[in-house]
Design an enzyme around this catalytic site. Structure first.
Site, PDB file in Angstrom:
ATOM      1  N   LYS A  22       0.295  48.415  27.986  1.00 18.97           N
ATOM      2  CA  LYS A  22       1.678  48.112  27.591  1.00 18.97           C
ATOM      3  C   LYS A  22       2.663  48.493  28.704  1.00 18.97           C
ATOM      4  O   LYS A  22       3.520  47.702  29.075  1.00 18.97           O
ATOM      5  CB  LYS A  22       2.031  48.904  26.318  1.00 18.97           C
ATOM      6  CG  LYS A  22       3.515  49.018  26.020  1.00 18.97           C
ATOM      7  CD  LYS A  22       3.799  49.832  24.778  1.00 18.97           C
ATOM      8  CE  LYS A  22       3.937  51.309  24.968  1.00 18.97           C
ATOM      9  NZ  LYS A  22       5.252  51.789  25.495  1.00 18.97           N
ATOM     10  N   ASN A  23       2.515  49.716  29.213  1.00 19.61           N
ATOM     11  CA  ASN A  23       3.518  50.209  30.169  1.00 19.61           C
ATOM     12  C   ASN A  23       3.381  49.602  31.557  1.00 19.61           C
ATOM     13  O   ASN A  23       4.230  49.831  32.420  1.00 19.61           O
ATOM     14  CB  ASN A  23       3.490  51.743  30.226  1.00 19.61           C
ATOM     15  CG  ASN A  23       4.035  52.346  28.946  1.00 19.61           C
ATOM     16  OD1 ASN A  23       4.647  51.641  28.140  1.00 19.61           O
ATOM     17  ND2 ASN A  23       3.809  53.630  28.752  1.00 19.61           N
ATOM     18  N   CYS A 116      16.501  58.714  21.437  1.00 19.27           N
ATOM     19  CA  CYS A 116      15.097  58.381  21.244  1.00 19.27           C
ATOM     20  C   CYS A 116      14.452  59.563  20.543  1.00 19.27           C
ATOM     21  O   CYS A 116      14.793  60.716  20.819  1.00 19.27           O
ATOM     22  CB  CYS A 116      14.473  58.162  22.616  1.00 19.27           C
ATOM     23  SG  CYS A 116      12.707  57.983  22.588  1.00 19.27           S
ATOM     24  N   ARG A 121      16.597  60.952  27.021  1.00 19.51           N
ATOM     25  CA  ARG A 121      15.944  60.184  28.090  1.00 19.51           C
ATOM     26  C   ARG A 121      17.018  59.577  28.985  1.00 19.51           C
ATOM     27  O   ARG A 121      17.393  58.416  28.832  1.00 19.51           O
ATOM     28  CB  ARG A 121      15.013  59.131  27.486  1.00 19.51           C
ATOM     29  CG  ARG A 121      13.890  59.794  26.700  1.00 19.51           C
ATOM     30  CD  ARG A 121      12.972  58.814  26.051  1.00 19.51           C
ATOM     31  NE  ARG A 121      12.124  58.111  26.995  1.00 19.51           N
ATOM     32  CZ  ARG A 121      11.272  57.161  26.647  1.00 19.51           C
ATOM     33  NH1 ARG A 121      11.161  56.812  25.381  1.00 19.51           N
ATOM     34  NH2 ARG A 121      10.524  56.555  27.551  1.00 19.51           N
ATOM     35  N   ASP A 307       1.803  60.996  27.223  1.00 23.39           N
ATOM     36  CA  ASP A 307       1.469  59.994  26.202  1.00 23.39           C
ATOM     37  C   ASP A 307       0.132  60.267  25.509  1.00 23.39           C
ATOM     38  O   ASP A 307      -0.261  59.521  24.604  1.00 23.39           O
ATOM     39  CB  ASP A 307       1.474  58.580  26.812  1.00 23.39           C
ATOM     40  CG  ASP A 307       2.878  58.147  27.214  1.00 23.39           C
ATOM     41  OD1 ASP A 307       3.852  58.761  26.745  1.00 23.39           O
ATOM     42  OD2 ASP A 307       2.997  57.189  28.006  1.00 23.39           O
ATOM     43  N   ARG A 399       3.879  49.152  18.124  1.00 24.05           N
ATOM     44  CA  ARG A 399       4.589  48.984  19.399  1.00 24.05           C
ATOM     45  C   ARG A 399       3.636  49.089  20.575  1.00 24.05           C
ATOM     46  O   ARG A 399       3.903  48.534  21.633  1.00 24.05           O
ATOM     47  CB  ARG A 399       5.658  50.074  19.563  1.00 24.05           C
ATOM     48  CG  ARG A 399       6.775  49.980  18.580  1.00 24.05           C
ATOM     49  CD  ARG A 399       7.840  50.967  18.921  1.00 24.05           C
ATOM     50  NE  ARG A 399       8.204  50.830  20.326  1.00 24.05           N
ATOM     51  CZ  ARG A 399       9.010  51.638  20.978  1.00 24.05           C
ATOM     52  NH1 ARG A 399       9.545  52.655  20.352  1.00 24.05           N
ATOM     53  NH2 ARG A 399       9.293  51.441  22.233  1.00 24.05           N
TER      54      ARG A 399
HETATM   55  N1  EPU Z   1      14.391  61.275  33.703  1.00 26.13           N
HETATM   56  C1  EPU Z   1      15.582  61.691  34.225  1.00 26.13           C
HETATM   57  N2  EPU Z   1      16.428  60.743  34.729  1.00 26.13           N
HETATM   58  C2  EPU Z   1      16.130  59.424  34.743  1.00 26.13           C
HETATM   59  C3  EPU Z   1      14.893  59.003  34.215  1.00 26.13           C
HETATM   60  C4  EPU Z   1      14.030  59.959  33.695  1.00 26.13           C
HETATM   61  O1  EPU Z   1      15.867  62.878  34.231  1.00 26.13           O
HETATM   62  O2  EPU Z   1      16.931  58.628  35.221  1.00 26.13           O
HETATM   63  C5  EPU Z   1      13.455  62.272  33.133  1.00 26.13           C
HETATM   64  C6  EPU Z   1      13.093  61.991  31.685  1.00 26.13           C
HETATM   65  O3  EPU Z   1      14.029  62.549  30.807  1.00 26.13           O
HETATM   66  C7  EPU Z   1      11.726  62.633  31.580  1.00 26.13           C
HETATM   67  C8  EPU Z   1      11.125  62.396  32.945  1.00 26.13           C
HETATM   68  O4  EPU Z   1      12.231  62.133  33.809  1.00 26.13           O
HETATM   69  O5  EPU Z   1      11.863  64.018  31.389  1.00 26.13           O
HETATM   70  C9  EPU Z   1      10.164  61.249  33.006  1.00 26.13           C
HETATM   71  O6  EPU Z   1      10.715  60.101  32.401  1.00 26.13           O
HETATM   72  P1  EPU Z   1      10.369  58.643  32.885  1.00 26.13           P
HETATM   73  O7  EPU Z   1      11.608  57.999  33.397  1.00 26.13           O
HETATM   74  O8  EPU Z   1       9.186  58.698  33.797  1.00 26.13           O
HETATM   75  O9  EPU Z   1       9.964  57.938  31.542  1.00 26.13           O
HETATM   76  P2  EPU Z   1      10.150  56.394  31.216  1.00 26.13           P
HETATM   77  O10 EPU Z   1      10.004  55.625  32.452  1.00 26.13           O
HETATM   78  O11 EPU Z   1      11.357  56.211  30.380  1.00 26.13           O
HETATM   79  C10 EPU Z   1       7.616  55.894  30.833  1.00 26.13           C
HETATM   80  C11 EPU Z   1       6.788  55.348  29.722  1.00 26.13           C
HETATM   81  C12 EPU Z   1       6.685  56.384  28.622  1.00 26.13           C
HETATM   82  C13 EPU Z   1       6.066  57.654  29.198  1.00 26.13           C
HETATM   83  C14 EPU Z   1       6.880  58.138  30.402  1.00 26.13           C
HETATM   84  C15 EPU Z   1       6.272  59.333  31.099  1.00 26.13           C
HETATM   85  C16 EPU Z   1       7.177  52.986  29.898  1.00 26.13           C
HETATM   86  C17 EPU Z   1       7.755  51.755  29.316  1.00 26.13           C
HETATM   87  N3  EPU Z   1       7.385  54.112  29.235  1.00 26.13           N
HETATM   88  O12 EPU Z   1       8.899  56.142  30.281  1.00 26.13           O
HETATM   89  O13 EPU Z   1       5.830  55.848  27.634  1.00 26.13           O
HETATM   90  O14 EPU Z   1       6.009  58.649  28.230  1.00 26.13           O
HETATM   91  O15 EPU Z   1       7.015  57.071  31.356  1.00 26.13           O
HETATM   92  O16 EPU Z   1       5.001  59.036  31.539  1.00 26.13           O
HETATM   93  O17 EPU Z   1       6.515  52.937  30.913  1.00 26.13           O
HETATM   94  C18 EPU Z   1       4.905  55.592  25.478  1.00 26.13           C
HETATM   95  O18 EPU Z   1       4.245  54.649  25.932  1.00 26.13           O
HETATM   96  O19 EPU Z   1       4.689  56.109  24.358  1.00 26.13           O
HETATM   97  C19 EPU Z   1       5.981  56.142  26.294  1.00 26.13           C
HETATM   98  C20 EPU Z   1       6.977  56.878  25.787  1.00 26.13           C
END
Ligand code: EPU
Length: 420
Positions: A22-23, A116, A121, A307, A399
């Site tokens: 998915k991701n 969320c 996030r 995850d 999802r």
């Molecule tokens: N963060 C920041 N600033 C930003 C972005 C992120 O501080 O601008 C922080 C977040 O709060 C968090 C950390 O950085 O503490 C990592 O967040 P990240 O941005 O990597 O998460 P994401 O890209 O929103 C993806 C996956 C998530 C998974 C996370 C971590 C997708 C669509 N989603 O989210 O997947 O948990 O990376 O590996 O790729 C799931 O599939 O259940 C899911 C939540």
């Protein structure tokens, strides 16, 4: 809202095949906006989040057709640039269209994702990276308004308080491929899904090196073309089935899992007394009578994935002794604790840490799914609990797990979806 009813205690046997990730598929679909040539993605899982993304691509002028696990995207109208709140609030990954829209259409109006259930996030790093490439960004009425007269390559450090960002790296990478000159992203996410995105973009004609490492170097190109690409298998689904095999003690063979993407988990399972091995493309789990307790901390890849934290906790609820699980990505991602405790687990939360006192058994109960991975943990617990478990609000699991109840039923689980 559908619910699952699971009769626990069945031994699971047989082969289960892992779907596409998915991701990985979500940013790949967003990346198809970077060209007006058709792109074909194979091995795309059939999930609610994927349908949300294809609906969004439709709103942004793409024609999308699915046939089995193949999705063909063809962007035909590039005059639209808005990702509305209705779609973004359903799925944060909708935010991944920001980079492509900016790079190709010079402007984007994308709803802010908002709250969320797994915690705060932020998106500050997405904005920082895109600004460094020359985008002008402001936030108005709950939307990000981004504009550029032309993106230029830059040196960008993309780390925050919690380390790297997966979708932030995706957004900046997708914008940088069409920027003028060279972009370097330091502290880029190393997750296999980002490596998959880089490989897909390269197949479209981008020039990216360093994928899978913390330093990405991108030489901007004038345009990208269509391509045919197969999405990487879902490491989180694979990890969930590995834990199902471990917990139910059956003989499950997992097809399509890439153990190389699950090293932290395989290592952790070895510590608790379970051996995960691969033979002829099939992954199997062998374990002793009792599992040992352990400590685990979630970290960006290649660390233990957040995850799989909830699912690991379900398994550790049945280990001998006290385990400690610390969440370093989303310090509030513990909604499953109270629900697992309703099933007889003994878990105490102390800040971003859970202390798990292993029990000899779990008992079936009515529980509530709160988010995708928490729901998967409850399914695992239900498979081994004594008696019947009813999991409400399973739309969360839809999802991210393609046909989980069908896959489990084929292995011998007694699990039924009740439509309400
Ligand atoms: N963060 C920041 N600033 C930003 C972005 C992120 O501080 O601008 C922080 C977040 O709060 C968090 C950390 O950085 O503490 C990592 O967040 P990240 O941005 O990597 O998460 P994401 O890209 O929103 C993806 C996956 C998530 C998974 C996370 C971590 C997708 C669509 N989603 O989210 O997947 O948990 O990376 O590996 O790729 C799931 O599939 O259940 C899911 C939540």
């Amino acid at each position: 809202m559908d619910k699952f009813i699971i009769e626990g205690g069945r031994e699971l046997n047989g082969v289960v095949e892992i779907s596409g990730a998915k991701n990985a598929a979500l940013p790949l679909l967003a990346a198809t906006l970077l060209t007006t040539e058709p792109c074909t993605l194979r091995n795309v899982p059939d999930l609610r989040d994927i349908r949300t993304m294809t609906a969004l691509l439709g709103e942004l002028g793409a024609q999308v057709e699915r046939s089995g696990t193949e999705v063909r995207c063809h962007t035909q109208n590039e005059s639209l640039s808005e990702a509305p709140y209705d779609l973004v609030r359903q799925m944060r990954a909708s935010f991944c269209v920001l980079g492509p829209l900016l790079a190709r259409r010079g402007k984007a109006r994308v709803s802010l994702p908002g709250g969320c259930v797994i915690g705060l996030r932020p998106i500050d790093l997405h904005i920082k990276g895109l600004r460094a490439l020359g985008a002008e960004i402001k936030i108005e009425h709950g939307y990000i308004l981004a504009e550029t007269k032309g993106l230029r390559g830059a040196d960008i450090y993309l780390g925050g308080a919690f380390g790297s960002t997966v979708t932030g790296t995706a957004n900046v990478l997708m914008a940088a491929v069409l920027a003028e000159g060279i972009t370097t992203i330091e502290n880029a996410a190393c997750e296999p899904e980002i490596a998959d995105l880089a490989a897909f973009l390269n197949a479209m004609g981008a020039k990216i090196s360093g994928a899978g490492t913390p330093t990405l170097v991108i030489e901007g190109v004038k345009s990208l073309g269509g391509c045919d690409y197969e999405v990487v298998p879902d490491r989180i689904e694979a990890g969930t089935f590995i834990l199902a095999a471990l917990m139910t003690r059956g003989d499950i063979a997992i097809k399509g899992a890439r153990l190389g993407h699950l090293r932290a988990m395989v290592d952790k399972l070895a510590e608790i007394g379970a051996h995960v091995c691969e033979d002829d493309g099939l992954v199997r789990v062998r374990r002793g009578e009792r599992l040992a307790a352990t400590d685990a901390t979630t970290l960006p890849y290649p660390g233990f994935p957040t995850d799989l934290q909830a699912q690991l906790m379900a398994a550790l609820s049945l280990a001998d002794g006290i385990s400690v699980v610390t969440e370093k990505i989303y310090p509030d991602r513990f909604m499953h604790v109270a629900e697992l405790n309703r099933m007889g687990a003994q878990i105490r939360k102390e800040g971003p840490t859970a202390i798990i006192m292993g029990q000899s058994e779990l008992s079936g109960a009515q529980v509530m799914a709160s988010d995708l991975r928490a729901s998967a943990a409850l399914v695992l617990a239900g498979l081994v609990a004594k008696g019947s478990t009813e999991i409400l609000r399973v739309y969360h699991i839809d999802r991210g797990y393609d046909g989980i109840e069908k896959k489990l039923r084929a292995l011998g689980a007694v699990i039924e979806r009740v439509k309400e």
